[in-house]
Design an enzyme around this catalytic site. Structure first.
Site, mmCIF file in Angstrom:
data_model
loop_
_atom_site.group_PDB
_atom_site.id
_atom_site.type_symbol
_atom_site.label_atom_id
_atom_site.label_comp_id
_atom_site.label_asym_id
_atom_site.label_seq_id
_atom_site.Cartn_x
_atom_site.Cartn_y
_atom_site.Cartn_z
ATOM 1 N N ASP A 98 7.979 -11.702 3.719
ATOM 2 C CA ASP A 98 7.579 -10.369 4.489
ATOM 3 C C ASP A 98 6.778 -10.751 5.834
ATOM 4 O O ASP A 98 7.093 -10.005 6.779
ATOM 5 C CB ASP A 98 6.198 -9.927 3.526
ATOM 6 C CG ASP A 98 6.754 -9.297 2.194
ATOM 7 O OD1 ASP A 98 6.543 -8.091 1.964
ATOM 8 O OD2 ASP A 98 6.959 -10.228 1.423
ATOM 9 N N GLU A 123 4.001 -2.640 8.397
ATOM 10 C CA GLU A 123 3.209 -2.755 7.126
ATOM 11 C C GLU A 123 2.258 -4.046 7.217
ATOM 12 O O GLU A 123 1.155 -4.081 6.765
ATOM 13 C CB GLU A 123 4.087 -3.194 5.793
ATOM 14 C CG GLU A 123 3.251 -3.145 4.735
ATOM 15 C CD GLU A 123 4.013 -3.256 3.318
ATOM 16 O OE1 GLU A 123 5.351 -3.206 3.447
ATOM 17 O OE2 GLU A 123 3.464 -3.471 2.265
ATOM 18 N N ASP A 186 9.300 -1.845 8.037
ATOM 19 C CA ASP A 186 8.850 -2.352 6.850
ATOM 20 C C ASP A 186 9.586 -3.855 6.693
ATOM 21 O O ASP A 186 10.958 -3.820 6.345
ATOM 22 C CB ASP A 186 9.236 -1.602 5.497
ATOM 23 C CG ASP A 186 8.332 -1.882 4.245
ATOM 24 O OD1 ASP A 186 8.144 -3.030 4.238
ATOM 25 O OD2 ASP A 186 8.349 -1.100 3.508
ATOM 26 N N ILE A 188 9.767 -6.265 4.582
ATOM 27 C CA ILE A 188 10.554 -6.359 3.172
ATOM 28 C C ILE A 188 10.022 -5.111 2.583
ATOM 29 O O ILE A 188 8.924 -5.006 2.071
ATOM 30 C CB ILE A 188 10.226 -7.579 2.631
ATOM 31 C CG1 ILE A 188 10.712 -8.389 3.002
ATOM 32 C CG2 ILE A 188 10.819 -7.413 0.770
ATOM 33 C CD1 ILE A 188 10.689 -10.120 2.115
ATOM 34 N N ASP A 189 10.966 -4.081 2.268
ATOM 35 C CA ASP A 189 10.618 -3.044 1.420
ATOM 36 C C ASP A 189 10.891 -3.341 -0.049
ATOM 37 O O ASP A 189 12.207 -3.938 -0.175
ATOM 38 C CB ASP A 189 11.380 -1.685 1.834
ATOM 39 C CG ASP A 189 10.878 -0.444 1.247
ATOM 40 O OD1 ASP A 189 9.797 -0.398 0.691
ATOM 41 O OD2 ASP A 189 11.813 0.381 0.710
ATOM 42 N N THR A 191 8.920 -5.519 -2.045
ATOM 43 C CA THR A 191 8.554 -6.668 -2.311
ATOM 44 C C THR A 191 8.840 -7.113 -4.021
ATOM 45 O O THR A 191 9.010 -8.347 -4.125
ATOM 46 C CB THR A 191 7.109 -7.135 -1.815
ATOM 47 O OG1 THR A 191 7.136 -6.606 -0.502
ATOM 48 C CG2 THR A 191 6.884 -8.778 -1.714
ATOM 49 N N HIS A 285 5.457 3.317 -9.109
ATOM 50 C CA HIS A 285 5.798 3.881 -8.029
ATOM 51 C C HIS A 285 6.207 5.361 -7.869
ATOM 52 O O HIS A 285 6.343 6.038 -7.167
ATOM 53 C CB HIS A 285 6.896 2.971 -7.241
ATOM 54 C CG HIS A 285 6.254 1.703 -6.966
ATOM 55 N ND1 HIS A 285 7.093 0.696 -6.172
ATOM 56 C CD2 HIS A 285 5.212 1.074 -6.942
ATOM 57 C CE1 HIS A 285 6.384 -0.350 -5.964
ATOM 58 N NE2 HIS A 285 5.167 -0.063 -6.489
ATOM 59 N N LYS A 312 17.840 2.645 -1.954
ATOM 60 C CA LYS A 312 18.398 3.914 -2.494
ATOM 61 C C LYS A 312 18.920 4.689 -1.498
ATOM 62 O O LYS A 312 19.799 5.377 -1.565
ATOM 63 C CB LYS A 312 16.990 4.554 -3.256
ATOM 64 C CG LYS A 312 16.792 3.703 -4.476
ATOM 65 C CD LYS A 312 15.527 4.492 -5.241
ATOM 66 C CE LYS A 312 14.117 4.250 -4.637
ATOM 67 N NZ LYS A 312 13.676 2.871 -4.854
ATOM 68 N N ASP A 338 7.941 3.313 4.658
ATOM 69 C CA ASP A 338 8.809 3.298 3.636
ATOM 70 C C ASP A 338 9.886 4.228 3.539
ATOM 71 O O ASP A 338 10.573 4.558 2.533
ATOM 72 C CB ASP A 338 7.798 3.569 2.242
ATOM 73 C CG ASP A 338 7.003 2.374 1.881
ATOM 74 O OD1 ASP A 338 7.596 1.237 1.750
ATOM 75 O OD2 ASP A 338 5.928 2.265 1.359
HETATM 76 N N1 PPS Z 1 1.518 3.103 -6.390
HETATM 77 C C1 PPS Z 1 2.351 3.528 -5.752
HETATM 78 N N2 PPS Z 1 3.112 4.558 -5.620
HETATM 79 C C2 PPS Z 1 4.402 4.796 -4.814
HETATM 80 N N3 PPS Z 1 4.773 4.059 -4.101
HETATM 81 C C3 PPS Z 1 4.129 2.714 -4.047
HETATM 82 C C4 PPS Z 1 3.067 2.406 -4.740
HETATM 83 N N4 PPS Z 1 2.545 1.151 -4.549
HETATM 84 C C5 PPS Z 1 3.366 0.613 -3.616
HETATM 85 N N5 PPS Z 1 4.397 1.573 -3.541
HETATM 86 C C6 PPS Z 1 5.427 1.454 -2.287
HETATM 87 O O1 PPS Z 1 6.838 1.525 -2.945
HETATM 88 C C7 PPS Z 1 7.522 0.745 -2.260
HETATM 89 C C8 PPS Z 1 8.724 0.195 -2.974
HETATM 90 O O2 PPS Z 1 9.583 1.134 -2.814
HETATM 91 P P1 PPS Z 1 10.113 1.798 -4.192
HETATM 92 O O3 PPS Z 1 9.159 2.711 -4.793
HETATM 93 O O4 PPS Z 1 11.435 2.552 -3.803
HETATM 94 O O5 PPS Z 1 10.706 0.397 -4.990
HETATM 95 S S1 PPS Z 1 10.645 0.209 -6.409
HETATM 96 O O6 PPS Z 1 12.140 0.627 -7.174
HETATM 97 O O7 PPS Z 1 9.563 0.806 -7.077
HETATM 98 O O8 PPS Z 1 10.492 -1.069 -6.324
HETATM 99 C C9 PPS Z 1 6.387 -0.455 -1.814
HETATM 100 O O9 PPS Z 1 7.012 -1.050 -0.356
HETATM 101 P P2 PPS Z 1 6.548 -2.554 -0.454
HETATM 102 O O10 PPS Z 1 5.369 -2.943 -0.255
HETATM 103 O O11 PPS Z 1 7.213 -2.474 1.131
HETATM 104 O O12 PPS Z 1 7.643 -3.423 -1.040
HETATM 105 C C10 PPS Z 1 5.166 0.416 -1.505
HETATM 106 O O13 PPS Z 1 4.992 0.637 -0.109
HETATM 107 MG MG MG Z 2 7.772 -0.409 1.499
HETATM 108 MG MG MG Z 3 6.993 -4.265 2.662
HETATM 109 MG MG MG Z 4 4.033 -4.028 0.360
#
Ligand code: PPS
Ligand code: MG
Ligand code: MG
Ligand code: MG
Length: 401
Positions: A98, A123, A186, A188-189, A191, A285, A312, A338
């Site tokens: 990341d 991020e 982002d 790494i989206d 992670t 999420h 997605k 995101d």
């Molecule tokens: N509690 C909660 N609710 C909603 N979203 C959240 C939550 N926590 C984190 N995140 C964000 O979700 C990003 C990951 O994307 P996705 O939710 O599409 O991926 S996943 O399918 O659930 O892994 C993830 O992105 P990254 O941190 O870049 O991985 C977060 O920004």
């Molecule tokens: Mg993300």
């Molecule tokens: Mg990220």
């Molecule tokens: Mg993150």
């Protein structure tokens, strides 16, 4: 069963630079001031010019930055060490990849677009790396970034130091907003998906006067062939997609190893029964029970396709599925990184992205999106039906409480 699977001439860029850094001074000027009028006119003409800009150089730089960052991430994912994974203060995971990806993208954009004002909303930040005990991690990130840049012939003469890396990461602290240009990253989206060996994306968008004007999504583990929606998430031989879109110019996909781009379009299906839908892999999420209720109302027959990250949006832009629904748990605030790149990738492919009230996403408000309840994505024809099912389901859920 869920399936896991500008060309900116120099004078114009100077005007934009003024636009970004001097808006507070502008506010202090009286509205009837001649200077104010001159500046307002200049800003209006910049906006008009911006709307016909090609953003070609920005797009080329963004594609290069994301492809290189993807190379770094792939290397780390192949040899992931437990010591590479840290926990942030919000308990979410962060890895050397990341940080490394953010440093690479920031470095490449600044190097490739030297005459442009640089503002980055990203991020990660270096707080944890600067704490005692972070030295080994920082050295590992510095090595990864230097190796990645050297593989592209960048940075051969003077490798970046640990301090350079910290500065590159921290260039992402911009607050964004509705004035001027801001890159939105982002690194790494997904992670959590990255750590599982599943889907993740390097997501880079460009905001101009609060609107997303270009987006690039590098999805190193996404198959080049459409997702079948059947069985477990698998990795056939050919994976690694690069999606890119410019305002008014469509969405394209190429392989990360550089095949010629092909234009992609969202699914044309008008029948919700034939539509399959994407949602977050992580139940934390997005409310899977709510999406299941909406799908039932729509008559969707296929099970949900659960994949991590903005992959997605990429998959939806090429018609692999017809709907993406995202309903975070109460109190969660969505961040612009995101969704910025994914949003333009889908809309330029013919789709629509709204909140649960049917409003377009507003990226002009700073680092967070201020939206009603959730995010829904589909094609133009299905949107009214989807919106109705979403609103009915939300009402039912609320009255059941
Ligand atoms: N509690 C909660 N609710 C909603 N979203 C959240 C939550 N926590 C984190 N995140 C964000 O979700 C990003 C990951 O994307 P996705 O939710 O599409 O991926 S996943 O399918 O659930 O892994 C993830 O992105 P990254 O941190 O870049 O991985 C977060 O920004
Ligand atoms: Mg993300
Ligand atoms: Mg990220
Ligand atoms: Mg993150």
């Amino acid at each position: 069963m869920a399936t896991n699977i500008l060309l900116t001439p120099a004078p114009l860029s100077r005007i934009l630079r003024f636009d970004i850094y001097s808006s507070s001074n502008l506010r202090k000027l009286r509205p009837k001031s001649p200077i104010f009028l001159t500046i307002t006119t200049a800003r209006a003409s910049v906006r008009a010019a911006a709307s016909t800009m090609s953003y070609d150089e920005e797009l080329a730089a963004a594609k290069k930055a994301c492809s290189l960052a993807a190379r770094l991430c792939q290397k780390v994912q192949k040899a992931l060490l437990q010591s590479d994974v840290q926990s942030k203060s919000d308990k979410s995971p962060v890895t050397v990849a990341d940080y490394g990806s953010q440093a690479v993208v920031s470095y490449v954009l600044e190097k490739e677009l030297p005459s442009r004002p640089f503002s980055l909303v990203a991020e990660e930040d270096s707080t944890d790396l600067r704490k005692g005990g972070g030295e080994d991690t920082l050295q590992r990130i510095t090595k990864l970034v230097n190796e990645t840049l050297a593989s592209e012939g960048m940075n051969n003469k003077s490798p970046l130091s640990d301090e350079d890396i910290l500065a590159s990461i921290d260039s992402g602290k911009s607050v964004g907003g509705s004035v001027g240009r801001h890159w939105v990253l982002d690194p790494i989206d997904g992670t959590k998906g990255f750590l599982r060996g599943d889907q993740y994306a390097i997501a880079l968008g460009l905001l101009d006067e609060g609107k997303v004007v270009l987006g690039v999504l590098a999805c190193p583990n996404l198959p080049l062939q459409p997702l079948s929606g059947q069985g477990q998430q698998t990795f056939p031989q050919k994976v690694g997609c690069l999606f890119f879109a410019k305002e008014g110019a469509g969405t394209y996909m190429q392989s990360l190893d550089g095949s010629p781009p092909t234009q992609v379009h969202v699914s044309a299906t008008e029948n919700p029964e034939e539509a399959s839908f994407f949602e977050s892999f992580e139940a934390a999420h997005s409310l899977h029970d709510l999406t299941s209720l909406i799908a039932k109302k729509l008559g969707v027959k296929a099970p949900p396709v659960r994949i991590d990250s903005q992959a997605k949006y990429g998959a939806l832009s090429r018609g692999d599925g017809a709907i993406y629904m995202r309903f975070p748990h109460k109190g969660y605030h969505e961040k612009i990184w995101d969704h910025a790149a994914g949003c333009i990738v889908v809309t330029e492919a013919g789709g629509i992205v709204t909140d649960a009230a049917g409003n377009p996403l507003d990226f002009s408000k700073g680092r967070f999106l201020d939206l009603d309840t959730g995010i829904i994505v589909t094609n133009q024809k299905l949107m009214p039906t989807l919106l109705k099912a979403v609103q009915e389901s939300l009402k039912e859920k609320a009255s059941a409480l």
